[in-house]
Design an enzyme around this catalytic site. Structure first.
Site, PDB file in Angstrom:
ATOM      1  N   LYS A  13       0.839  -1.212   0.000  1.00  0.00           N
ATOM      2  CA  LYS A  13       0.000   0.000   0.000  1.00  0.00           C
ATOM      3  C   LYS A  13       0.871   1.258   0.000  1.00  0.00           C
ATOM      4  O   LYS A  13       0.660   2.166  -0.803  1.00  0.00           O
ATOM      5  CB  LYS A  13      -0.943   0.008   1.226  1.00  0.00           C
ATOM      6  CG  LYS A  13      -1.896  -1.182   1.268  1.00  0.00           C
ATOM      7  CD  LYS A  13      -2.846  -1.116   2.438  1.00  0.00           C
ATOM      8  CE  LYS A  13      -2.192  -1.191   3.803  1.00  0.00           C
ATOM      9  NZ  LYS A  13      -1.526  -2.487   4.090  1.00  0.00           N
ATOM     10  N   ARG A  88     -10.096   0.162   9.271  1.00  0.00           N
ATOM     11  CA  ARG A  88      -9.553  -1.183   9.507  1.00  0.00           C
ATOM     12  C   ARG A  88     -10.494  -2.045  10.322  1.00  0.00           C
ATOM     13  O   ARG A  88     -10.171  -3.202  10.599  1.00  0.00           O
ATOM     14  CB  ARG A  88      -8.254  -1.031  10.295  1.00  0.00           C
ATOM     15  CG  ARG A  88      -6.991  -1.369   9.531  1.00  0.00           C
ATOM     16  CD  ARG A  88      -5.865  -1.097  10.490  1.00  0.00           C
ATOM     17  NE  ARG A  88      -4.636  -1.682  10.133  1.00  0.00           N
ATOM     18  CZ  ARG A  88      -3.694  -1.052   9.433  1.00  0.00           C
ATOM     19  NH1 ARG A  88      -3.905   0.152   8.965  1.00  0.00           N
ATOM     20  NH2 ARG A  88      -2.546  -1.642   9.212  1.00  0.00           N
ATOM     21  N   ARG A 127      11.641  -5.311   5.018  1.00  0.00           N
ATOM     22  CA  ARG A 127      11.396  -3.887   4.726  1.00  0.00           C
ATOM     23  C   ARG A 127      12.354  -2.979   5.499  1.00  0.00           C
ATOM     24  O   ARG A 127      12.646  -3.193   6.678  1.00  0.00           O
ATOM     25  CB  ARG A 127       9.967  -3.503   5.104  1.00  0.00           C
ATOM     26  CG  ARG A 127       9.756  -1.983   5.013  1.00  0.00           C
ATOM     27  CD  ARG A 127       8.329  -1.556   5.125  1.00  0.00           C
ATOM     28  NE  ARG A 127       7.610  -2.190   6.199  1.00  0.00           N
ATOM     29  CZ  ARG A 127       6.298  -2.226   6.271  1.00  0.00           C
ATOM     30  NH1 ARG A 127       5.566  -1.676   5.335  1.00  0.00           N
ATOM     31  NH2 ARG A 127       5.703  -2.827   7.292  1.00  0.00           N
ATOM     32  N   ARG A 155      11.185  -0.841  10.938  1.00  0.00           N
ATOM     33  CA  ARG A 155      10.073  -0.490  11.832  1.00  0.00           C
ATOM     34  C   ARG A 155      10.024  -1.449  13.016  1.00  0.00           C
ATOM     35  O   ARG A 155      10.290  -2.635  12.857  1.00  0.00           O
ATOM     36  CB  ARG A 155       8.751  -0.559  11.054  1.00  0.00           C
ATOM     37  CG  ARG A 155       8.342   0.759  10.473  1.00  0.00           C
ATOM     38  CD  ARG A 155       7.194   0.669   9.508  1.00  0.00           C
ATOM     39  NE  ARG A 155       6.024  -0.090   9.948  1.00  0.00           N
ATOM     40  CZ  ARG A 155       4.917  -0.208   9.231  1.00  0.00           C
ATOM     41  NH1 ARG A 155       4.830   0.395   8.052  1.00  0.00           N
ATOM     42  NH2 ARG A 155       3.894  -0.920   9.656  1.00  0.00           N
ATOM     43  N   ARG A 166      -0.437  -9.061  13.063  1.00  0.00           N
ATOM     44  CA  ARG A 166      -1.083  -8.100  12.150  1.00  0.00           C
ATOM     45  C   ARG A 166      -1.896  -8.822  11.080  1.00  0.00           C
ATOM     46  O   ARG A 166      -2.995  -8.385  10.722  1.00  0.00           O
ATOM     47  CB  ARG A 166      -0.014  -7.204  11.499  1.00  0.00           C
ATOM     48  CG  ARG A 166       0.478  -6.120  12.455  1.00  0.00           C
ATOM     49  CD  ARG A 166       1.858  -5.624  12.128  1.00  0.00           C
ATOM     50  NE  ARG A 166       1.969  -4.969  10.849  1.00  0.00           N
ATOM     51  CZ  ARG A 166       3.142  -4.695  10.256  1.00  0.00           C
ATOM     52  NH1 ARG A 166       4.278  -5.046  10.842  1.00  0.00           N
ATOM     53  NH2 ARG A 166       3.159  -4.073   9.111  1.00  0.00           N
TER      54      ARG A 166
HETATM   55  P1  AP5 Z   1       4.785  -1.629   1.823  1.00  0.00           P
HETATM   56  O1  AP5 Z   1       4.470  -0.828   0.604  1.00  0.00           O
HETATM   57  O2  AP5 Z   1       5.516  -0.944   2.931  1.00  0.00           O
HETATM   58  O3  AP5 Z   1       3.449  -2.361   2.344  1.00  0.00           O
HETATM   59  P2  AP5 Z   1       2.186  -1.797   3.132  1.00  0.00           P
HETATM   60  O4  AP5 Z   1       0.980  -2.462   2.551  1.00  0.00           O
HETATM   61  O5  AP5 Z   1       2.199  -0.300   3.160  1.00  0.00           O
HETATM   62  O6  AP5 Z   1       2.508  -2.424   4.541  1.00  0.00           O
HETATM   63  P3  AP5 Z   1       2.375  -1.872   6.013  1.00  0.00           P
HETATM   64  O7  AP5 Z   1       3.064  -2.873   6.883  1.00  0.00           O
HETATM   65  O8  AP5 Z   1       2.825  -0.439   6.107  1.00  0.00           O
HETATM   66  O9  AP5 Z   1       0.878  -1.945   6.211  1.00  0.00           O
HETATM   67  P4  AP5 Z   1       0.172  -2.048   7.532  1.00  0.00           P
HETATM   68  O10 AP5 Z   1      -1.224  -1.899   7.059  1.00  0.00           O
HETATM   69  O11 AP5 Z   1       0.454  -3.241   8.354  1.00  0.00           O
HETATM   70  O12 AP5 Z   1       0.840  -0.865   8.379  1.00  0.00           O
HETATM   71  P5  AP5 Z   1       0.349   0.577   8.808  1.00  0.00           P
HETATM   72  O13 AP5 Z   1       1.516   1.464   8.756  1.00  0.00           O
HETATM   73  O14 AP5 Z   1      -0.905   0.958   8.102  1.00  0.00           O
HETATM   74  O15 AP5 Z   1       5.592  -2.920   1.352  1.00  0.00           O
HETATM   75  C1  AP5 Z   1       6.080  -3.847   2.319  1.00  0.00           C
HETATM   76  C2  AP5 Z   1       7.458  -4.368   1.859  1.00  0.00           C
HETATM   77  O16 AP5 Z   1       7.296  -5.116   0.654  1.00  0.00           O
HETATM   78  C3  AP5 Z   1       8.467  -3.245   1.521  1.00  0.00           C
HETATM   79  O17 AP5 Z   1       9.740  -3.660   1.916  1.00  0.00           O
HETATM   80  C4  AP5 Z   1       8.387  -3.106  -0.009  1.00  0.00           C
HETATM   81  O18 AP5 Z   1       9.621  -2.671  -0.568  1.00  0.00           O
HETATM   82  C5  AP5 Z   1       8.067  -4.539  -0.417  1.00  0.00           C
HETATM   83  N1  AP5 Z   1       7.217  -4.580  -1.609  1.00  0.00           N
HETATM   84  C6  AP5 Z   1       6.188  -3.747  -1.941  1.00  0.00           C
HETATM   85  N2  AP5 Z   1       5.638  -4.117  -3.109  1.00  0.00           N
HETATM   86  C7  AP5 Z   1       6.337  -5.227  -3.522  1.00  0.00           C
HETATM   87  C8  AP5 Z   1       6.246  -6.087  -4.656  1.00  0.00           C
HETATM   88  N3  AP5 Z   1       5.317  -5.887  -5.616  1.00  0.00           N
HETATM   89  N4  AP5 Z   1       7.105  -7.138  -4.741  1.00  0.00           N
HETATM   90  C9  AP5 Z   1       8.057  -7.339  -3.784  1.00  0.00           C
HETATM   91  N5  AP5 Z   1       8.190  -6.556  -2.683  1.00  0.00           N
HETATM   92  C10 AP5 Z   1       7.338  -5.520  -2.561  1.00  0.00           C
HETATM   93  O19 AP5 Z   1      -0.072   0.301  10.323  1.00  0.00           O
HETATM   94  C11 AP5 Z   1       0.877  -0.014  11.315  1.00  0.00           C
HETATM   95  C12 AP5 Z   1       0.182  -0.194  12.660  1.00  0.00           C
HETATM   96  O20 AP5 Z   1      -0.484   1.039  13.037  1.00  0.00           O
HETATM   97  C13 AP5 Z   1      -0.947  -1.237  12.706  1.00  0.00           C
HETATM   98  O21 AP5 Z   1      -0.437  -2.539  12.932  1.00  0.00           O
HETATM   99  C14 AP5 Z   1      -1.769  -0.719  13.884  1.00  0.00           C
HETATM  100  O22 AP5 Z   1      -1.179  -1.024  15.127  1.00  0.00           O
HETATM  101  C15 AP5 Z   1      -1.719   0.776  13.687  1.00  0.00           C
HETATM  102  N6  AP5 Z   1      -2.819   1.275  12.845  1.00  0.00           N
HETATM  103  C16 AP5 Z   1      -2.683   1.900  11.638  1.00  0.00           C
HETATM  104  N7  AP5 Z   1      -3.905   2.219  11.148  1.00  0.00           N
HETATM  105  C17 AP5 Z   1      -4.801   1.787  12.065  1.00  0.00           C
HETATM  106  C18 AP5 Z   1      -6.236   1.802  12.115  1.00  0.00           C
HETATM  107  N8  AP5 Z   1      -6.954   2.320  11.111  1.00  0.00           N
HETATM  108  N9  AP5 Z   1      -6.839   1.258  13.204  1.00  0.00           N
HETATM  109  C19 AP5 Z   1      -6.121   0.734  14.214  1.00  0.00           C
HETATM  110  N10 AP5 Z   1      -4.768   0.677  14.232  1.00  0.00           N
HETATM  111  C20 AP5 Z   1      -4.128   1.204  13.154  1.00  0.00           C
END
Ligand code: AP5
Length: 210
Positions: A13, A88, A127, A155, A166
């Site tokens: 994402k 979420r 990552r 991270r 997660r």
């Molecule tokens: P990346 O693009 O970083 O993936 P992402 O989908 O953004 O993953 P996140 O881990 O950031 O998502 P998340 O939803 O768990 O975290 P968030 O920050 O929202 O890609 C991942 C890796 O893969 C990278 O190394 C990239 O280079 C690689 N990659 C990408 N595309 C690729 C491809 N096509 N092929 C190969 N490799 C590839 O949330 C974090 C925490 O915050 C949550 O756990 C929770 O505690 C809290 N939180 C956030 N929002 C909420 C909410 N709405 N409600 C409650 N808690 C929340």
């Protein structure tokens, strides 16, 4: 364009958001980024959220909803927005509906990036992020250039244990959000397996920007 970017942790994402935003010119509202900034700054919200995030659990709905409602009221969201990582849970989706309804705004798109669970752990544990530019790298799939390699950081929730929590939360609490939007005909799915460029091309074709 008013859209939600949806998908499991590590689906890509953040990677795809960075590319799409250039084309769409909308505000980017990543609740993960906002919560990490609050943790870094040591605000009351950050102190409350830190433990949940490290364990890979969801931050309580009320805290996240307040954050998003406040952010959506900022002037840059008038040109359109991309919600990334929100809603979420079903209560978060309901809170978003109430907020948008009050502002007489409708959502145009829920874009789901689909990646099977068995690819997620590798993506998450490999990552690294550049703290200066925010660019997301992967030690195997998208390694940082030599001039950046020394400063990339991991991270605190990118451990295998937190990643598995997660993923479990995604299946139990986040996927059930999709049936809220499916009857509205705004959900589009894209295969997230392949190189980042291949996934970008699929997204552009799906949303008519190819
Ligand atoms: P990346 O693009 O970083 O993936 P992402 O989908 O953004 O993953 P996140 O881990 O950031 O998502 P998340 O939803 O768990 O975290 P968030 O920050 O929202 O890609 C991942 C890796 O893969 C990278 O190394 C990239 O280079 C690689 N990659 C990408 N595309 C690729 C491809 N096509 N092929 C190969 N490799 C590839 O949330 C974090 C925490 O915050 C949550 O756990 C929770 O505690 C809290 N939180 C956030 N929002 C909420 C909410 N709405 N409600 C409650 N808690 C929340």
């Amino acid at each position: 364009m008013r859209m939600i970017l949806f998908g499991p942790p590590g689906a890509g994402k953040g990677t795809q958001a960075a590319r799409l935003l250039e084309r769409l010119g909308v505000a980017h509202l990543s609740t993960g980024d906002m919560l990490r900034a609050a943790v870094r700054e040591g605000t009351e919200l950050g102190l409350a959220a830190d433990g949940f995030m490290k364990r890979g659990e969801l931050v309580p709905d009320q805290l996240v909803c307040d954050l998003v409602v406040e952010r959506l009221a900022k002037p840059d969201c008038a040109k359109g927005f991309m919600l990334d990582g929100f809603p979420r849970t079903v209560p978060q989706a309901e809170a978003l509906d109430r907020t948008l309804e009050r502002a007489a705004i409708t959502l145009d798109l829920v874009l789901v990036i689909e990646v099977p669970d068995d690819l997620i752990v590798d993506r998450i544990t490999g990552r690294r992020t550049d703290p200066v530019t925010g660019t997301i790298y992967h030690m195997t799939f998208s390694p940082p250039p030599p001039e950046v390699a020394d400063r990339v950081v991991q991270r605190s929730d990118d451990t295998e244990a937190a990643c598995r929590t997660r993923l479990a939360k995604y299946h139990a609490e986040t996927r059930p959000v999709l049936p809220v939007y499916e009857p509205r005909g705004i959900v589009k799915r894209v295969d997230g397996v392949g190189t980042p460029d291949e996934v970008t091309a699929r997204i552009m074709a799906t949303i008519g920007l190819a």
